[in-house]
Design a protein around this motif. Structure first.
Motif, PDB file in Angstrom:
ATOM      1  N   GLN A  30       0.884  -1.168   0.000  1.00 27.36           N
ATOM      2  CA  GLN A  30       0.000   0.000   0.000  1.00 27.36           C
ATOM      3  C   GLN A  30       0.920   1.216   0.000  1.00 27.36           C
ATOM      4  O   GLN A  30       1.210   1.763  -1.039  1.00 27.36           O
ATOM      5  CB  GLN A  30      -0.944   0.000   1.200  1.00 27.36           C
ATOM      6  N   CYS A  31       1.446   1.605   1.143  1.00 21.55           N
ATOM      7  CA  CYS A  31       2.396   2.718   1.133  1.00 21.55           C
ATOM      8  C   CYS A  31       3.774   2.234   0.687  1.00 21.55           C
ATOM      9  O   CYS A  31       4.556   2.992   0.151  1.00 21.55           O
ATOM     10  CB  CYS A  31       2.469   3.407   2.495  1.00 21.55           C
ATOM     11  N   GLY A  32       4.075   0.952   0.917  1.00 20.51           N
ATOM     12  CA  GLY A  32       5.327   0.367   0.464  1.00 20.51           C
ATOM     13  C   GLY A  32       6.489   0.501   1.422  1.00 20.51           C
ATOM     14  O   GLY A  32       7.556  -0.053   1.180  1.00 20.51           O
TER      15      GLY A  32
ATOM     16  N   CYS B 147       3.667  -3.459   9.753  1.00 20.58           N
ATOM     17  CA  CYS B 147       2.999  -2.773   8.649  1.00 20.58           C
ATOM     18  C   CYS B 147       1.886  -1.942   9.261  1.00 20.58           C
ATOM     19  O   CYS B 147       0.988  -2.481   9.901  1.00 20.58           O
ATOM     20  CB  CYS B 147       2.423  -3.771   7.641  1.00 20.58           C
ATOM     21  N   ARG B 148       1.943  -0.650   9.047  1.00 18.91           N
ATOM     22  CA  ARG B 148       0.934   0.224   9.616  1.00 18.91           C
ATOM     23  C   ARG B 148      -0.249   0.464   8.673  1.00 18.91           C
ATOM     24  O   ARG B 148      -1.235   1.048   9.044  1.00 18.91           O
ATOM     25  CB  ARG B 148       1.566   1.553  10.018  1.00 18.91           C
ATOM     26  N   CYS B 149      -0.145  -0.008   7.437  1.00 20.18           N
ATOM     27  CA  CYS B 149      -1.215   0.220   6.461  1.00 20.18           C
ATOM     28  C   CYS B 149      -2.299  -0.850   6.504  1.00 20.18           C
ATOM     29  O   CYS B 149      -3.341  -0.688   5.886  1.00 20.18           O
ATOM     30  CB  CYS B 149      -0.643   0.276   5.052  1.00 20.18           C
ATOM     31  N   GLY B 150      -2.007  -1.948   7.146  1.00 18.47           N
ATOM     32  CA  GLY B 150      -3.004  -3.009   7.241  1.00 18.47           C
ATOM     33  C   GLY B 150      -3.034  -3.951   6.054  1.00 18.47           C
ATOM     34  O   GLY B 150      -4.066  -4.562   5.777  1.00 18.47           O
ATOM     35  N   THR B 151      -1.933  -4.106   5.342  1.00 15.07           N
ATOM     36  CA  THR B 151      -1.912  -5.024   4.201  1.00 15.07           C
ATOM     37  C   THR B 151      -1.373  -6.400   4.590  1.00 15.07           C
ATOM     38  O   THR B 151      -0.919  -7.154   3.737  1.00 15.07           O
ATOM     39  CB  THR B 151      -1.087  -4.448   3.031  1.00 15.07           C
TER      40      THR B 151
END
Length: 165
Positions: A96-98, A132-136
């Motif tokens: 997501q953000c990578g 991972c803070r984006c939740g992927t």
């Protein structure tokens, strides 16, 4: 002056031996995949491989690395020819953000190189140190499982079905 083997090439580095590998990779060698996250070895964004094992590059001084094999995401493949791990993350749209992805890839790569038949549970446990803070998370796990299959396929010769040596 220190010599570091990074992604199969020897680099002479003029840095204090106490300098963390992460800074040398990013600032001296312009390899920017490994990220600075926390600087404390608690997030995994800086994960690279040394002699086939995943390490936190933000905590590892270059003094400990001369004569050892360092691998970063850049050493797994190229834009035109991604390696199996990179291809799996692309296919599963795992980023997501990578920001965490290079560290996730390197930790997973180390596991699957040492244990090609790693179970789903082993993959989950292995990735725990990487945040991972984006939740992927689910897509990341799916990508690593896909990479496990792609790496097995890549290890087989097309003609005979035997493992490459």
């Amino acid at each position: 002056m220190m010599k570091l083997n990074v992604n199969g090439s020897t680099h002479e580095v003029d840095a204090d031996p106490a300098t963390p590998l992460l800074y040398v990779l990013r600032n001296d060698l312009e390899l920017n995949a490994a990220k600075f996250g926390c600087g404390l070895g608690q997030c995994g964004a800086c994960t690279v491989m040394v002699d086939g094992k995943a390490i936190f590059s933000c905590l590892t001084p270059i003094l400990l690395l001369e004569g050892r094999e360092i691998k970063t995401v850049e050493g797994l493949g190229t834009i035109d020819s991604p390696g199996p791990m990179q291809q799996a993350f692309i296919e599963e749209q795992a980023a997501q953000c990578g920001y965490c992805i290079p560290g996730m890839m390197m930790r997973a790569q180390a596991l699957l190189q040492s244990k090609p038949d790693a179970s789903d549970a082993e993959i989950q446990v292995t990735l725990e140190p990487n945040l991972c803070r984006c939740g992927t998370h689910l897509r990341i796990l799916k990508a690593v499982k896909r990479a496990r299959e792609l790496m097995k396929t890549a290890a087989m010769t097309p003609a005979s079905g035997e493992r490459k040596v």
